[in-house]
Design an enzyme around this catalytic site. Structure first.
Site, PDB file in Angstrom:
ATOM      1  CG  HIS A  36      -1.774  -1.218   1.317  1.00  0.00           C
ATOM      2  ND1 HIS A  36      -1.299  -2.443   1.742  1.00  0.00           N
ATOM      3  CD2 HIS A  36      -3.088  -1.394   1.006  1.00  0.00           C
ATOM      4  CE1 HIS A  36      -2.284  -3.320   1.703  1.00  0.00           C
ATOM      5  NE2 HIS A  36      -3.384  -2.721   1.267  1.00  0.00           N
ATOM      6  CG  HIS A 271      -5.975   1.453  -0.643  1.00  0.00           C
ATOM      7  ND1 HIS A 271      -5.974   1.845   0.671  1.00  0.00           N
ATOM      8  CD2 HIS A 271      -6.107   0.095  -0.626  1.00  0.00           C
ATOM      9  CE1 HIS A 271      -6.118   0.774   1.444  1.00  0.00           C
ATOM     10  NE2 HIS A 271      -6.199  -0.290   0.687  1.00  0.00           N
ATOM     11  NE  ARG A 366     -23.659 -16.789  37.940  1.00  0.00           N
ATOM     12  CZ  ARG A 366     -24.649 -15.938  38.100  1.00  0.00           C
ATOM     13  NH1 ARG A 366     -24.517 -14.673  37.759  1.00  0.00           N
ATOM     14  NH2 ARG A 366     -25.798 -16.339  38.599  1.00  0.00           N
ATOM     15  CB  SER A 393     -24.024 -11.371  35.184  1.00  0.00           C
ATOM     16  OG  SER A 393     -25.292 -10.795  35.277  1.00  0.00           O
ATOM     17  CD  GLU A 420     -20.513  -6.754  24.607  1.00  0.00           C
ATOM     18  OE1 GLU A 420     -20.580  -6.009  23.595  1.00  0.00           O
ATOM     19  OE2 GLU A 420     -21.470  -6.900  25.392  1.00  0.00           O
ATOM     20  CG  HIS A 470     -24.564 -16.117  32.225  1.00  0.00           C
ATOM     21  ND1 HIS A 470     -23.695 -15.604  33.168  1.00  0.00           N
ATOM     22  CD2 HIS A 470     -25.807 -15.800  32.640  1.00  0.00           C
ATOM     23  CE1 HIS A 470     -24.381 -14.995  34.120  1.00  0.00           C
ATOM     24  NE2 HIS A 470     -25.663 -15.111  33.841  1.00  0.00           N
ATOM     25  CG  HIS A 482     -28.751 -13.720  26.283  1.00  0.00           C
ATOM     26  ND1 HIS A 482     -29.432 -13.134  25.242  1.00  0.00           N
ATOM     27  CD2 HIS A 482     -28.442 -12.718  27.141  1.00  0.00           C
ATOM     28  CE1 HIS A 482     -29.530 -11.840  25.456  1.00  0.00           C
ATOM     29  NE2 HIS A 482     -28.937 -11.550  26.599  1.00  0.00           N
ATOM     30  NE  ARG A 529     -28.793 -17.072  35.436  1.00  0.00           N
ATOM     31  CZ  ARG A 529     -29.921 -17.645  35.854  1.00  0.00           C
ATOM     32  NH1 ARG A 529     -30.195 -18.893  35.533  1.00  0.00           N
ATOM     33  NH2 ARG A 529     -30.786 -16.968  36.577  1.00  0.00           N
TER      34      ARG A 529
HETATM   35  C1  TPP Z   1     -11.564  -4.943   9.569  1.00  0.00           C
HETATM   36  C2  TPP Z   1     -10.989  -4.745   8.190  1.00  0.00           C
HETATM   37  N1  TPP Z   1     -11.795  -4.783   7.135  1.00  0.00           N
HETATM   38  C3  TPP Z   1     -11.314  -4.648   5.891  1.00  0.00           C
HETATM   39  C4  TPP Z   1      -9.973  -4.461   5.691  1.00  0.00           C
HETATM   40  C5  TPP Z   1      -9.410  -4.364   4.288  1.00  0.00           C
HETATM   41  N2  TPP Z   1      -9.011  -2.967   4.041  1.00  0.00           N
HETATM   42  C6  TPP Z   1      -7.735  -2.568   4.126  1.00  0.00           C
HETATM   43  S1  TPP Z   1      -7.567  -0.922   3.941  1.00  0.00           S
HETATM   44  C7  TPP Z   1      -9.223  -0.716   3.717  1.00  0.00           C
HETATM   45  C8  TPP Z   1      -9.864   0.622   3.562  1.00  0.00           C
HETATM   46  C9  TPP Z   1      -8.978   1.632   3.003  1.00  0.00           C
HETATM   47  O1  TPP Z   1      -9.449   2.917   3.264  1.00  0.00           O
HETATM   48  P1  TPP Z   1      -8.725   3.825   4.325  1.00  0.00           P
HETATM   49  O2  TPP Z   1      -8.901   3.219   5.674  1.00  0.00           O
HETATM   50  O3  TPP Z   1      -9.226   5.186   4.132  1.00  0.00           O
HETATM   51  O4  TPP Z   1      -7.201   3.709   3.954  1.00  0.00           O
HETATM   52  P2  TPP Z   1      -6.453   4.491   2.794  1.00  0.00           P
HETATM   53  O5  TPP Z   1      -7.239   4.266   1.540  1.00  0.00           O
HETATM   54  O6  TPP Z   1      -6.425   5.892   3.194  1.00  0.00           O
HETATM   55  O7  TPP Z   1      -5.109   3.874   2.722  1.00  0.00           O
HETATM   56  C10 TPP Z   1      -9.874  -1.927   3.768  1.00  0.00           C
HETATM   57  C11 TPP Z   1     -11.345  -2.101   3.576  1.00  0.00           C
HETATM   58  C12 TPP Z   1      -9.150  -4.413   6.840  1.00  0.00           C
HETATM   59  N3  TPP Z   1      -7.841  -4.246   6.764  1.00  0.00           N
HETATM   60  N4  TPP Z   1      -9.687  -4.533   8.073  1.00  0.00           N
END
Ligand code: TPP
Length: 672
Positions: A36, A271, A366, A393, A420, A470, A482, A529
């Site tokens: 990238h 990108h 628990r 819980s 979470e 649980h 759940h 639980r």
């Molecule tokens: C949870 C998750 N979902 C999908 C991806 C795949 N992915 C990598 S970069 C990106 C999005 C790129 O957009 P941005 O965050 O704006 O990065 P930029 O283009 O500025 O490098 C995605 C969907 C990932 N790395 N993590």
């Protein structure tokens, strides 16, 4: 580090330093033909500014405990980090940059904690790094509140992070940001790379949040910088962010993805793919880069990058000296801090682990967990944690400790809120920071909500403890939404995650012992639980054998070689013992094996495993959960009494009866 204004002016040397990141990123991605380039090219000025003027760090000592932490949450931009760390003087030779994304290199596709000096956390799954940074800032705030004394700010560092559109789209960034705002993590400073581009194209396609208002709404201090190339504007925003000590800061920085590339800048094409040899050449020309050889690192750039390194090393030394004077004034605290930063447990802590008997031990696991946790917490002050709004819980409250709050970061009871996923990421950040052992509770079913963070805890070998209560249809009336079915199997499937499902109070005590002794990965406790009977061990296997994962709990009345082995975990261990009695009435020799942990059992020698589970002897596995993870312990003809469908809303006894997880069912299976 603070810097005089004369350094703020962007110079041609600054440009050279910044362009060295850009060209290294282009070259490395081009050579690997994957990676990238766009975000590193865009963010190069910010990284340069942070590493050379703002981060309190020492390339010669990446583990300096009071260093600033830096997290690149958009980990796909890893070349930004590798180039910056290389240029700063971390032990990352240029050859490693040449080997970007190759087998055996320390420059993998996404930054990996523990592999490369200067990398604080593994990032790549978007949003996780954001939450890690929040956790690091929480740990810093806690340790500062506990250890700092008047005139001795021995813990005093910032946590910095960069995040991208993707990070802000991911829900976990909401959870973590909301947490950071509420708890007043004033030494957390983030930068949002506002380049308005994701993989699919313009953010117009999918994202129109007003991010400034969003973060203001969380109670953050928010600023904008109109152009990342304006070092002076960045510097003054950073100064204002530092001056804000009560609220976390977000600096929204406008950037152009692929900056410098004539045909790719500002487009999604920048990108995630190599620019192509010709476009690399054109980009270098546009940036005024004259060297023709790829991976050229001008000497002037290196020396300018490292101009502050002596001062940084000096600051590191000064911190060490201040630690000595702290130790003179506060010897007990200094020893304690040193121990905690080393990750060593206090002497004698195991003596605090309670023992149970028939009177106090016939309780839900628990409940015994809450008792053991409180006994341990009194001796292990680095245990700090809470629950995602289920503390009553999960029984995760440390009774004699205050609540962690914006006004009191020394408190050890963290109310993570109904977050979470955020909790999982924050716990990872806390563990990575060091000095604390985080634990966090929720219902086992909601482990699914934090699974990506659990996976990263495993990948990063972090000591975090999950208190999942649980843990089966045994929770009863709350119903199928759940009631976990596949969660135990799903957790067991994550590499380097250890699942412990103790069968009675004595095993719970041993499970906590094992969790604290466990280094190099997370431990998930699965707890009931409903009440489970206390197991009388006077004629049975010792609960301490939990550490072996599986053990002969009851050798059977005849104590001979068995002709049937019942294997059970958690709430089903008592059921197995009842079934054993019934089956033995028919003259058979039945062994009961308690198997609280697949992972520990599989680590034992083949001889030990065979001594517990003899080959050729039929096995019946009893666990109120999906059978999938048990197949590796089962042979043709063996039987699993479990559940491979959703549960229902009813009293748990009814559910066990309806789904055939009963003594009768085991007896019937034994003679089938
Ligand atoms: C949870 C998750 N979902 C999908 C991806 C795949 N992915 C990598 S970069 C990106 C999005 C790129 O957009 P941005 O965050 O704006 O990065 P930029 O283009 O500025 O490098 C995605 C969907 C990932 N790395 N993590």
């Amino acid at each position: 580090m603070t810097h005089t204004s004369s350094q703020h002016v962007s110079s041609s040397l600054d440009d050279l330093c910044i362009n060295t990141i850009r060209t290294l990123a282009m070259d490395a991605v081009q050579k690997a033909e994957s990676g990238h380039p766009g975000a590193p090219m865009a963010l190069a000025p910010l990284a340069y500014l942070l590493y050379t003027r703002h981060l309190k760090h020492n390339p010669a000592d990446p583990a300096w405990p009071d260093r600033d932490r830096f997290v690149l949450s958009n980990g796909h931009a890893s070349m930004l980090l590798y180039a910056s760390l290389h240029l700063s003087g971390y032990d990352i030779p240029l050859d490693e940059i040449r080997n970007f994304r190759q087998w055996g290199s320390i420059t993998p596709g996404h930054p990996e904690h523990g592999l490369t000096p200067g990398i604080e956390t593994t990032t790549g799954p978007l949003g996780q790094g954001f939450s890690n940074a929040v956790g690091m800032a929480a740990a810093e705030a806690h340790l500062a509140a506990v250890f700092n004394k008047e005139g001795h700010a021995i813990i005093d560092h910032h946590t910095w992070f960069i995040c991208s559109d993707g990070d802000l789209m991911e829900g976990i960034s909401h959870e973590a940001a909301s947490f950071a705002g509420h708890f007043g993590l004033g030494k957390l400073i983030g930068f949002y790379d506002d380049n308005r581009i994701t993989i699919d194209g313009s953010t117009d396609l999918s994202f129109s949040d007003d991010s400034a208002r969003r973060f203001e709404g969380y109670g953050w201090h928010v600023q904008r910088v109109a152009d990342v190339n304006d070092l002076e504007a960045l510097d003054s925003a950073i100064a204002a962010a530092r001056a804000e000590t009560k609220r976390p800061s977000m600096i929204i920085v406008r950037t152009v993805i692929g900056y410098g590339s004539p045909n790719r800048a500002g487009s999604a094409k920048a990108h995630g793919e190599a620019l192509g040899v010709e476009e690399v050449a054109r980009s270098k020309e546009q940036l005024g880069w004259t060297a023709k050889e790829p991976f050229t690192v001008p000497e002037e750039a290196v020396s300018h990058w490292r101009r502050g390194n002596d001062a940084l090393a000096f600051a590191n030394d000064a911190w060490r000296r201040s630690l000595i004077s702290y130790a003179k004034a506060y010897p007990i605290d200094a020893k304690e801090l040193g121990r905690r930063l080393q990750g060593e447990l206090p002497g004698g802590w195991q003596q605090a682990i309670p023992t149970f008997n028939a009177e106090n031990g016939s309780v839900a696991t628990r409940a015994s967990s809450g008792i053991v946790l409180n006994a341990l917490a009194a001796k292990v002050p680095e245990l700090i944690g809470g629950s995602a709004d289920l503390s009553g819980s999960n029984l995760t409250i440390i009774k004699d400790s205050p609540t962690f709050s914006a006004a009191n970061h020394a408190g050890r009871n963290i109310h993570f809120g109904v977050r979470e996923h955020g909790m999982g990421g924050i716990m990872n950040g806390m563990a990575l920071h060091g000095g604390v052992i985080p634990y966090g509770g929720t219902f086992l079913i909601f482990a699914d909500y934090m699974r990506p963070a659990i996976r990263l805890a495993g990948l990063m070998h972090q000591r975090v403890i999950y208190v999942f209560t649980h843990d089966s249809i045994g929770l009863g009336e709350d119903g199928p939404t759940h009631q976990p079915v596949e969660q135990l199997t799903a957790l067991r499937a994550i590499p380097n995650v250890t699942v412990l499902r103790p069968g009675d109070a004595s095993e719970v005590a041993e499970a906590w012992r094992a969790a604290l002794l466990h280094k190099g990965g997370p431990v998930a406790l699965a707890l009931t639980r409903q009440k489970v009977p206390f197991i009388d061990r006077s004629h049975r296997g010792a609960a301490s054998d939990l550490a072996r994962g599986g053990y002969i709990l009851d050798a059977g009345a005849k104590r001979s070689e068995p002709d049937l082995v019942l294997i059970a975990t958690g709430s089903e261990v008592g059921l197995a013992l009842d079934a054993q009695k019934r089956i033995e009435e028919g003259g058979r020799a039945v062994r009961v094996v308690s198997m609280p942990s697949h992972e520990y059992f599989l680590k034992q020698s083949a001889e030990y495993q065979a001594s517990v589970l003899p080959e050729g002897v039929r096995r019946i596995v009893i666990e109120a959960a999906h059978p999938m993870s048990w197949h590796r312990f089962m042979r043709p003809g063996d039987v699993m009494i479990g559940i491979d469908h959703f549960g229902a809303s009813a009293p748990y006894q009814k559910l066990y009866a309806e789904y055939g997880i009963t003594v009768d069912a085991v007896v019937a299976a034994a003679s089938s």
